[in-house]
Design a protein around this motif. Structure first.
Motif, PDB file in Angstrom:
ATOM      1  N   GLN A   1       4.631  68.133  49.538  1.00 61.31           N
ATOM      2  CA  GLN A   1       5.808  67.331  49.892  1.00 61.31           C
ATOM      3  C   GLN A   1       6.133  67.537  51.366  1.00 61.31           C
ATOM      4  O   GLN A   1       6.246  68.682  51.823  1.00 61.31           O
ATOM      5  N   GLU A   2       6.257  66.453  52.103  1.00 59.81           N
ATOM      6  CA  GLU A   2       6.717  66.537  53.483  1.00 59.81           C
ATOM      7  C   GLU A   2       8.237  66.494  53.492  1.00 59.81           C
ATOM      8  O   GLU A   2       8.826  65.644  52.812  1.00 59.81           O
TER       9      GLU A   2
ATOM     10  N   GLY B   1       6.386  72.716  60.071  1.00 51.57           N
ATOM     11  CA  GLY B   1       5.725  71.521  60.575  1.00 51.57           C
ATOM     12  C   GLY B   1       5.282  71.644  62.008  1.00 51.57           C
ATOM     13  O   GLY B   1       4.544  70.806  62.520  1.00 51.57           O
ATOM     14  N   ALA B   2       5.738  72.713  62.655  1.00 57.04           N
ATOM     15  CA  ALA B   2       5.382  72.934  64.049  1.00 57.04           C
ATOM     16  C   ALA B   2       4.465  74.134  64.151  1.00 57.04           C
ATOM     17  O   ALA B   2       4.580  75.080  63.387  1.00 57.04           O
TER      18      ALA B   2
ATOM     19  N   ASP C   1      11.616  70.385  60.057  1.00 58.97           N
ATOM     20  CA  ASP C   1      10.297  69.799  59.841  1.00 58.97           C
ATOM     21  C   ASP C   1       9.412  70.844  59.168  1.00 58.97           C
ATOM     22  O   ASP C   1       9.064  71.863  59.780  1.00 58.97           O
ATOM     23  N   TYR C   2       9.033  70.572  57.926  1.00 60.96           N
ATOM     24  CA  TYR C   2       8.212  71.536  57.200  1.00 60.96           C
ATOM     25  C   TYR C   2       7.539  70.851  56.022  1.00 60.96           C
ATOM     26  O   TYR C   2       7.806  69.672  55.724  1.00 60.96           O
ATOM     27  N   TYR C   3       6.663  71.590  55.369  1.00 62.99           N
ATOM     28  CA  TYR C   3       5.941  71.091  54.208  1.00 62.99           C
ATOM     29  C   TYR C   3       6.103  72.099  53.072  1.00 62.99           C
ATOM     30  O   TYR C   3       6.150  73.310  53.303  1.00 62.99           O
TER      31      TYR C   3
ATOM     32  N   LYS D   1      16.511  68.597  49.435  1.00 65.19           N
ATOM     33  CA  LYS D   1      16.471  69.223  50.760  1.00 65.19           C
ATOM     34  C   LYS D   1      17.750  69.977  51.084  1.00 65.19           C
ATOM     35  O   LYS D   1      17.711  71.088  51.619  1.00 65.19           O
ATOM     36  N   ALA D   2      18.882  69.404  50.778  1.00 69.87           N
ATOM     37  CA  ALA D   2      20.150  70.056  51.105  1.00 69.87           C
ATOM     38  C   ALA D   2      20.306  71.364  50.332  1.00 69.87           C
ATOM     39  O   ALA D   2      20.812  72.357  50.865  1.00 69.87           O
TER      40      ALA D   2
END
Lengths: 114, 115
Positions: free
Chosen positions: B51-52, B97-98, B31-33, B70-71
């Motif tokens: 971009q989320e 994201g956290a 989970d990141y941006y 993403k990969a």
């Protein structure tokens, strides 16, 4: 809305002198950041405030750098004594909250240490 | 720790043409941006696009779009119909994201636009 205000825009000092930078975030923004941007590099986070409390200062060289955010609004970043390697642009940014919010940056203070 | 790599120190593009700026990143988080910021000579960092990581659809903002793989941990920026005002430093940035919202930046790409 007014943007993030920073002053001074430029500062030249001799090594071992002290210097202070000021930042006024956007009204209502609880979170404030100070970044250091050395020439040719991306900005690096120095310290993060949430209101008037420090969230993270793990990358702040505490032997010479200090920062405060009185009353959770304006902030001051100080260097004492300055070293040649402190020459950089110091950027202030603010956001409404700590997560998932757009950051607004000021125009920075360019510091030259001679 | 997260790292962001921009392998192109400088790029140039003809006015009205298209240019792509590259960025790769390394993280163990799911989970990141990701962001692209523009820094003109005024030094103010301006958000271009965001971009989320959980979204598969690539973000677009007018003439700016991203190719998010993403990969491969790749996040490139495409600027279409380049304009003289697009000339600036462009920085790719990452945040988890956290937790707190701290940006990790790449070293930047200087984009020149040729009239």
């Amino acid at each position: 809305e007014a943007g993030v205000a920073q002053s001074p825009r430029y500062k030249i000092i001799e090594k071992r002198q002290s210097v202070a930078f000021w930042c006024n975030p956007i009204s209502g923004h609880a979170t404030l950041y100070w970044y250091q941007q050395i020439l040719g590099q991306g900005p690096k986070l120095l310290i993060q405030f949430q209101n008037n409390g420090v969230v993270d200062d793990s990358q702040l060289p505490k032997d010479r750098f200090s920062a405060e955010r009185l009353k959770g609004v304006d902030s001051t970043l100080k260097i004492q004594p300055a070293k040649l390697e402190d020459s950089a642009v110091y950027l202030c940014a603010s956001s409404r909250q700590t997560t998932n919010e757009k950051l607004f940056f000021g125009s920075g203070t360019q510091l030259s240490v001679l | 720790a997260q790292t962001v790599t921009q392998s192109q120190p400088e790029m140039s593009v003809q006015e009205a043409e298209t240019v792509t700026l590259s960025c790769t990143y390394d993280t163990s988080e799911s989970d990141y941006y990701l962001f692209w910021y523009k820094q003109p000579p005024s030094r103010q960092m301006i958000l271009v696009i965001r971009q989320e990581a959980y979204k598969q659809q690539n973000a677009t903002e007018n003439r700016f779009s991203v190719n998010f793989q993403k990969a491969a941990k790749s996040f490139s920026l495409k600027i279409s119909d380049s304009q003289l005002g697009d000339a600036a430093m462009y920085f790719c940035a990452f945040t988890s994201g956290a937790g707190s919202y701290q940006l990790t930046f790449g070293k930047g790409t200087k984009l020149s636009v040729i009239p």
